[in-house]
Design an enzyme around this catalytic site. Structure first.
Site, PDB file in Angstrom:
ATOM      1  N   SER A  81     -77.516  53.486  87.025  1.00 57.06           N
ATOM      2  CA  SER A  81     -77.531  53.400  88.352  1.00 57.06           C
ATOM      3  C   SER A  81     -79.214  53.642  88.752  1.00 57.06           C
ATOM      4  CB  SER A  81     -76.628  54.237  89.190  1.00 57.06           C
ATOM      5  OG  SER A  81     -76.846  55.540  88.515  1.00 57.06           O
ATOM      6  N   ASP A 119     -78.566  61.065  97.402  1.00 58.37           N
ATOM      7  CA  ASP A 119     -77.062  61.340  97.312  1.00 58.37           C
ATOM      8  C   ASP A 119     -77.064  62.325  96.435  1.00 58.37           C
ATOM      9  OD1 ASP A 119     -77.035  60.315  94.976  1.00 58.37           O
ATOM     10  OD2 ASP A 119     -75.774  58.659  95.369  1.00 58.37           O
ATOM     11  N   HIS A 141     -78.661  60.927  92.794  1.00 55.82           N
ATOM     12  CA  HIS A 141     -79.746  59.961  92.590  1.00 55.82           C
ATOM     13  C   HIS A 141     -81.060  60.267  93.578  1.00 55.82           C
ATOM     14  CE1 HIS A 141     -76.175  57.505  91.758  1.00 55.82           C
ATOM     15  NE2 HIS A 141     -76.868  57.108  90.740  1.00 55.82           N
TER      16      HIS A 141
END
Ligand SMILES: *[C@@H]1O[C@H](CO)[C@@H](O)[C@H](O)[C@H]1NC(C)=O
Ligand SMILES: *[C@@H]1O[C@H](CO)[C@@H](O)[C@H](O)[C@H]1NC(C)=O
Length: 359
Positions: free
Chosen positions: A40, A323, A326
């Site tokens: 991610s 978040d 991340h």
């Protein structure tokens, strides 16, 4: 309480000292192509069409990204996007999921959230392109590229000039080993054995990439995931700023990764692998010591992702984490800057990415 202002002050200092590299693309990129593999931290939309909870194709993700919501797990650009800008690419490298033959010659982004070195990592969240699957996707792209370029010798030479970055392994911990109810690995392996089996599999995968014509390959070590707000919320930090047992597990992996990279360079005369040291480029004072910085900017779900359509913090440039897992665009600038141009010999070895591009 008296400590708070000085802590805020020191994060401002850290952000202030990010050297300003030009982001304006002038003329040709330094290399003809840029391929991105990973999870991610790199994903730019490959998970959008998959059945998985690991997606970021909704607001407030993308709030500061020129094209808005894209599937990137941050408010703005990923660090991989910013490295592409440093390399002089005028556009972001498109995701594999939606790329057409017209665009493949400048590179492809294969990154997939929740993916790992091991195929099963992240499976409790749903579908993903594991690293092995990303390599199969790259094999597909290299044959499509030969068809487009109509000259196999030319394509082979071309692929050798590209920059490849690989950022994978975090999910083999947070979405595998550290979830004993979903995955058996922690019953099967000690933490050292696990680092060892991951490194063995990673070694084979990196050789597969080399076998597909890659030569200039930057391999990112794992970040100190014990310092992410989500892991701090999940595990007891025992009074420390971070979950030290997780950072210790990560260190055992990283300490084996660097010798692996050196070994691959020694064994393959054309290979130009390099190790990028996340621990060095994201110093602990940025990720952990500062409480203001250690809270996510958006409102998060239990798994660390932003709650859909929630309102994020206002001063996003001051958040390290967008978040619970991340980095924000600001933090990604810091990561990209130091991996592109190392500030310390610890940051990248043997080459930083600007050096890799010139080889
Ligand atoms: C194929 O590419 C090679 C390397 O660039 C070049 O030397 C050769 O002339 C090309 N062959 C054809 C048929 O165009
Ligand atoms: C990465 O950098 C940190 C901080 O400078 C250092 O302690 C560590 O040994 C480095 N890791 C590797 C694998 O070189």
């Amino acid at each position: 309480m008296a400590r708070e202002p000085s802590r805020l002050f020191s994060v401002l200092m850290v952000l202030e000292f990010i050297p300003v590299l030009t982001l304006v693309a002038t003329g040709e990129p330094q290399v003809p192509c840029y391929f991105l593999f990973g999870d991610s931290l790199v994903d730019s939309g490959n998970n959008n069409g998959l059945k998985t909870a690991a997606k970021a194709n909704y607001t407030p993700y993308g709030i500061d990204f020129p094209q808005g919501v894209s599937g990137r797990f941050t408010n703005g650009r990923t660090y991989a996007d910013i490295i592409g800008q440093f390399l002089g690419f005028p556009n972001f490298i498109p995701p594999y999921a939606t790329i057409t033959d017209k665009d493949i010659s400048t590179g492809v982004n294969y990154g997939s959230a929740s993916a790992g070195i091991r195929d099963e990592s992240g499976s409790h969240m749903g579908d993903r392109f594991s690293f092995s699957r990303q390599l199969l996707n790259h094999e597909d792209i290299t044959s499509r590229l030969s068809l487009v370029q109509r000259n196999k010798t030319f394509t082979n030479d071309y692929l050798k000039k590209c920059i490849y970055i690989v950022n994978i392994g975090t999910n083999d911990y947070i979405n595998n080993y550290l979830m004993p109810n979903n995955y058996p690995t922690s019953q099967v392996y000690t933490i050292d054995q696990y680092a060892e089996v991951l490194i063995q599999q990673y070694s084979q995968q990196l050789m597969t990439l080399y076998g597909l014509g890659a030569r200039k390959i930057a391999v990112f070590g794992l970040a100190q995931i014990g310092c992410t707000p989500t892991e701090i919320a999940r595990f007891d930090t025992k009074g420390k700023p971070c979950v030290e047992s997780i950072n210790d597990a990560v260190k055992r992996f990283n300490d084996r990764l660097k010798p692996l990279i050196d070994g691959l360079n020694n064994d393959n005369s054309e290979a130009r692998f390099t190790f990028i040291n996340f621990t060095s480029i994201v110093p602990l004072q940025v990720t952990a010591i500062l409480p203001i910085i250690n809270v996510p900017c958006c409102q998060v779900r239990e798994d660390g992702y932003c709650i859909p359509n929630s309102v994020p913090c206002l001063v996003r440039a001051l958040s390290v984490f967008y978040d619970g897992l991340h980095p924000s665009d600001t933090a990604n600038i810091a990561i990209a800057t130091r991996s592109y141009k190392a500030l310390s010999p610890m940051d990248a070895s043997p080459y930083d990415i600007s050096h890799l591009a010139r080889l």
